[in-house]
Each structure stands twice: as C-alpha cells, then as structure tokens.
Design a protein around this motif. Structure first.
Motif, PDB file in Angstrom:
ATOM      1  N   LEU A  53     -86.482   7.670  -1.807  1.00 16.17           N
ATOM      2  CA  LEU A  53     -86.490   8.087  -3.206  1.00 16.17           C
ATOM      3  C   LEU A  53     -85.088   8.069  -3.809  1.00 16.17           C
ATOM      4  CD1 LEU A  53     -88.382   9.067  -5.437  1.00 16.17           C
ATOM      5  CD2 LEU A  53     -87.934  11.407  -4.673  1.00 16.17           C
ATOM      6  N   SER A  54     -84.098   8.459  -3.018  1.00 16.18           N
ATOM      7  CA  SER A  54     -82.722   8.459  -3.516  1.00 16.18           C
ATOM      8  C   SER A  54     -82.224   7.051  -3.829  1.00 16.18           C
ATOM      9  CB  SER A  54     -81.790   9.121  -2.497  1.00 16.18           C
ATOM     10  OG  SER A  54     -81.615   8.300  -1.350  1.00 16.18           O
ATOM     11  N   ARG A  55     -82.898   6.047  -3.244  1.00 18.07           N
ATOM     12  CA  ARG A  55     -82.526   4.648  -3.472  1.00 18.07           C
ATOM     13  C   ARG A  55     -83.457   3.942  -4.452  1.00 18.07           C
ATOM     14  NH1 ARG A  55     -80.886   6.322   1.403  1.00 18.07           N
ATOM     15  NH2 ARG A  55     -78.997   5.393   2.311  1.00 18.07           N
ATOM     16  N   GLY A  56     -84.468   4.683  -4.966  1.00 21.26           N
ATOM     17  CA  GLY A  56     -85.320   4.101  -5.989  1.00 21.26           C
ATOM     18  C   GLY A  56     -86.685   3.654  -5.528  1.00 21.26           C
ATOM     19  N   LEU A  57     -87.205   4.240  -4.444  1.00 16.47           N
ATOM     20  CA  LEU A  57     -88.543   3.893  -3.968  1.00 16.47           C
ATOM     21  C   LEU A  57     -89.315   5.146  -3.611  1.00 16.47           C
ATOM     22  CD1 LEU A  57     -90.739   1.929  -2.865  1.00 16.47           C
ATOM     23  CD2 LEU A  57     -89.557   2.052  -0.647  1.00 16.47           C
ATOM     24  N   ALA A  58     -90.531   5.254  -4.133  1.00 12.35           N
ATOM     25  CA  ALA A  58     -91.442   6.311  -3.718  1.00 12.35           C
ATOM     26  C   ALA A  58     -92.363   5.751  -2.646  1.00 12.35           C
ATOM     27  CB  ALA A  58     -92.262   6.804  -4.907  1.00 12.35           C
ATOM     28  N   PHE A  59     -92.185   6.244  -1.410  1.00 11.96           N
ATOM     29  CA  PHE A  59     -93.176   5.971  -0.370  1.00 11.96           C
ATOM     30  C   PHE A  59     -93.408   7.241   0.411  1.00 11.96           C
ATOM     31  CE2 PHE A  59     -89.470   5.545   2.052  1.00 11.96           C
ATOM     32  CZ  PHE A  59     -89.595   4.919   3.290  1.00 11.96           C
ATOM     33  N   ARG A  60     -94.559   7.341   1.047  1.00  6.49           N
ATOM     34  CA  ARG A  60     -95.100   8.617   1.489  1.00  6.49           C
ATOM     35  C   ARG A  60     -94.946   8.823   2.980  1.00  6.49           C
ATOM     36  NH1 ARG A  60    -101.476  10.237   0.537  1.00  6.49           N
ATOM     37  NH2 ARG A  60    -101.403  12.378   1.345  1.00  6.49           N
TER      38      ARG A  60
END
Length: 459
Positions: free
Chosen positions: A412-419
């Motif tokens: 997320l800090s790099r620009g991706l939402a994964f779970r």
C-alpha cells in the motif's frame, strides 16, 4: 466534492468516533487511522492525501469492470427516475427484476431456471439454506437437515453464513457460531494436504472422498446439502485440482445430497469464463452469486435454483415465508443489467481468457523462487502467494509476526492494495486491467515482498 472540505485527520476522527468497520481491530485502527478513499477510475482509487493506488483486489473481488463507469451511473439514475423502489411482495413485480432474472438464467449452468434476489452473498447463502430445508421437508424427508461445508470456506457473516464458513476467527466473534447443523471437512488444499509424491488428479479424488466419508459418518438420510466455493478466495486463494469437482458431483448424486455452489467471488469472469462452474464442469442444484453481478456499484445478490428444487417449492409449498425488503430492488437490477452489457459488449471475459490470464500466470511464476515463497497458486484472475518461514518444510510464520499484514502495508505504501489472508497474499485484479497496468502491479508486489524479507532478515 464535500470530502475536500475537511483534512484527512478530521475524517479519521469522525470515523473513529462513529463508524464500526467489518473485520477490523478497532483499537488498533485508532492507532493508525483509516485510509479515506474518495475517488475511483478504472483500476485506480485515490485517497484524501492524493495517493493513487492500484486496486489489486477489485474492491473485494467485485469491481470487475473497474471504477467510474458512466453506463452504470446512467442506468441507476434512469431507473431511480422511473421507479425508485418496488417491493416484490403481494403479487408485485417490475421490469428490471424480470429482465435480470431472464438474463441470469441464460448465463448460468443449464437447469438453474429460477432466481431469488437479495442484497449480499451472506443473504444468498441464507436463502439457499432456507430453500434446501424447505425442499426436503416437502419431499417427506425432514430428517435431512445437516449441511457439510469445508475448512477455510467463506460464505458470509450472518449467523448461518458464518457457521457455513470455515475461518476460525469468525467462530470466536460471538453468537454460538458455528451452529451444530453444520459439519466440516478438509478442503482440497494441495500445498498443505497433498502427499509429496501423489499426482494432482489423484489428490483431487482423495480430497473429494473426504465428503463421502463425512456423508457416511452422518448418514445419507440426514445430510441435506454440501456448500462450497469453486475455488476458495478469503480462505487463502485455495485452488483444487481439476479432478476434484467431477468426483464431488458424483458423490452428491450418489447419496442424494444437494450441491449449493457459492459463486459470489468466482462469478462474472474471474476464471476467464462467466462462472467457476463452467471452468470446473459443475452443474449445481443451487448457485449463489453477488459481487461481480453489479461490479459492486450497488448491493445485489441472487440465489439461483434448479428446476428440481424450485418446482417442489412451487408445486407443493404454498407460501414460502421468506424474503427481504430489497429483494429485486429496481435500481440494483438495472445496474446489474448494465454491468452485464458492459462485460458482453467489451468482450471482457474473452480478453481475460486470451490475454490477461496467460500474462497473469506468467508473471506469478516469477515469484516461485522468492525467499519468502512457499506456494504460488492461481485460477483465472485470482492468485495466492503463500509466505512461509521455511521453504523446504513449508513451516508457517508465527502468527504474532503478522507477516501478511506487514507485506500488505508495504504494498500500500508503494501504491498497491492487495490483501493478506493470514500470510497468503491475494490478488484479484479487475477484468479491465491492461497488461501494462498488470506489470506495474507485479513490480510493486515484488518490491513489497523484498521489503518484507528485509524486515524479517530473510532477504
């Protein structure tokens, strides 16, 4: 827009004061504050800090056609202008629900000719259970009440749906869950359950035999149905061998056990076909759908029933005292029809099968030798990257380390939402993602994994 009138911190303070989130440690959330999402377009979401984030999860496996589609906005607006609400009680219907039911019957496996609408996957599964119990009562077999479900399953969060689910944290959330009517078997989880020397097809049949063993243990005269997802999403992106489902279906038919298939995540193109049923060759007695039905634009789900089940309810049942205020909500149905039209007119499922899924699989294969990687698995545009402490033995990390959560935060800090499903990192990108956007997504996945390995001293 109204959200620009306050700073992020003000939104977070209001959020903490009043809004209870699903599946959330609210005490921990107060320490970090919520991410405040404000806009979406295509495969991206923006927050109040101006960050542009790739949605590698399609929301929660639902925003299949991406964000900001004017066709769906227009469909909702037009329907709300014409007929904003119509209940389906008291012998009343309306065109949007009728047309959507007709369309769904054409898209789903043969024989599923009857549709009951709800708002969520949880409710669709509740409806399926109600229908199953009523069916067996009307057939003069009231003893067939027990339901078999699997470990790591996710079927929703209402009382009975949580009981069907096989995720242990849900069973400690209150409410005497799981209910005693639900019995559990192991799932077809090759990485954790398959003997090393056993071929995949043999393991698929072995895993299916666990259902037969449970039916015989409980007594076929007592077992009403088997509930399962074609492949398991929230449980860790668990993908069965292709031999599993034909064997499961044979067992259900052998012992006269109804097969209720939860397609809430796998439907509407996730596998490169309209439904996971077509990928695995399944003909269920009941099918529960949702999420991608409207691409998440409005809440809608459905339980489709075969002629076998529905004809008994119709011919023998009289009034079926079951339903919801928003069953077949006009605007939701209109948006679903518009969503399906986009999928068809833009060839999104064909493009997924021909272009996106092969590229997705090829890029996933690049992670098999990562120092954190225990297993890489996928079906269609759903993948799980299972992180382990020891690649040689498959030893899992101590849960207290929250490795998956750390990796998710790095992404997320790099620009991706994964779970993070435990320590399995899940990807479920939208069907409208381009190859270039997919490459950008995987570059961030690589960076997040590398940063997590450094954090653990395993780089």
């Amino acid at each position: 827009m109204f959200y620009r009138q306050m700073e992020t911190r003000k939104w977070q303070e209001l959020d903490q004061a009043h809004y209870l989130h699903p599946f959330t440690d609210h005490k921990a959330l107060r320490e970090i504050g919520s991410r405040v999402a404000v806009r979406g377009e295509g495969v991206h979401v923006w927050d109040t800090e101006g960050r542009k984030i790739i949605d590698g999860l399609s929301g929660l496996g639902c925003v299949n056609i991406g964000y900001g589609r004017p066709e769906l906005v227009a469909a909702a607006s037009a329907q709300m202008s014409d007929l904003s609400f119509c209940q389906s009680f008291f012998n009343t219907t309306h065109p949007a629900a009728v047309l959507l039911a007709e369309k769904l019957v054409k898209l789903t496996p043969e024989g599923l000719n009857h549709v009951f609408f709800q708002c969520s996957g949880s409710e669709a599964n509740e409806t399926a259970v109600r229908a199953i119990r009523r069916y067996w009562d009307l057939q003069g077999q009231p003893g067939k009440k027990l339901i078999i479900a699997r470990e790591y399953a996710y079927h929703g969060s209402t009382h009975l749906a949580a009981s069907l689910s096989g995720l242990e944290p849900m069973h400690h959330a209150g409410g005497d869950v799981p209910m005693p009517v639900v019995h559990r078997i192991k799932t077809a989880y090759p990485y954790r359950e398959k003997p090393a020397a056993m071929p995949d097809d043999e393991f698929g049949r072995l895993a299916a035999s666990w259902l037969e063993d449970k039916i015989l243990e409980l007594g076929p005269e007592n077992v009403a149905a088997f509930f399962a997802e074609p492949a398991q999403s929230a449980g860790g992106s668990i993908v069965p061998p292709m031999s599993y489902w034909p064997a499961i279906q044979d067992i259900c038919r052998k012992y006269d056990v109804l097969l209720a298939l939860d397609e809430v995540v796998m439907g509407f193109g996730r596998t490169g076909k309209w439904f996971g049923s077509f990928h695995y060759g399944i003909t269920p007695d009941l099918m529960q759908i949702g999420k991608g039905l409207t691409s998440g634009y409005l809440p809608l789900s459905a339980c489709l029933m075969s002629d076998r089940v529905a004809d008994v309810l119709i011919d023998k049942g009289g009034e079926w005292a079951h339903g919801y205020t928003y069953s077949g909500h006009p605007s939701c149905c209109a948006v679903a029809l518009a969503n399906i039209e986009v999928i068809e007119s833009e060839g999104l499922i064909e493009n997924a099968a021909d272009t996106l899924i092969p590229h997705f699989e090829a890029r996933l294969a690049e992670f098999t030798d990562h120092p954190l990687m225990g297993d890489v698995r996928s079906v269609g545009l759903m993948a799980g990257l299972e992180l382990v402490a020891d690649r040689a033995t498959g030893e899992a990390f101590d849960g207290a380390l929250r490795v998956g959560q750390h990796c998710s935060a790095e992404g997320l800090s790099r620009g991706l939402a994964f779970r993070a499903n435990g320590d399995t990192m899940a990807l479920m990108p939208p069907l409208v993602m381009t190859v270039g956007q997919m490459d950008e997504m995987f570059a961030i996945v690589r960076a997040a994994l590398d940063a997590t390995a450094r954090h653990l001293g395993m780089a």
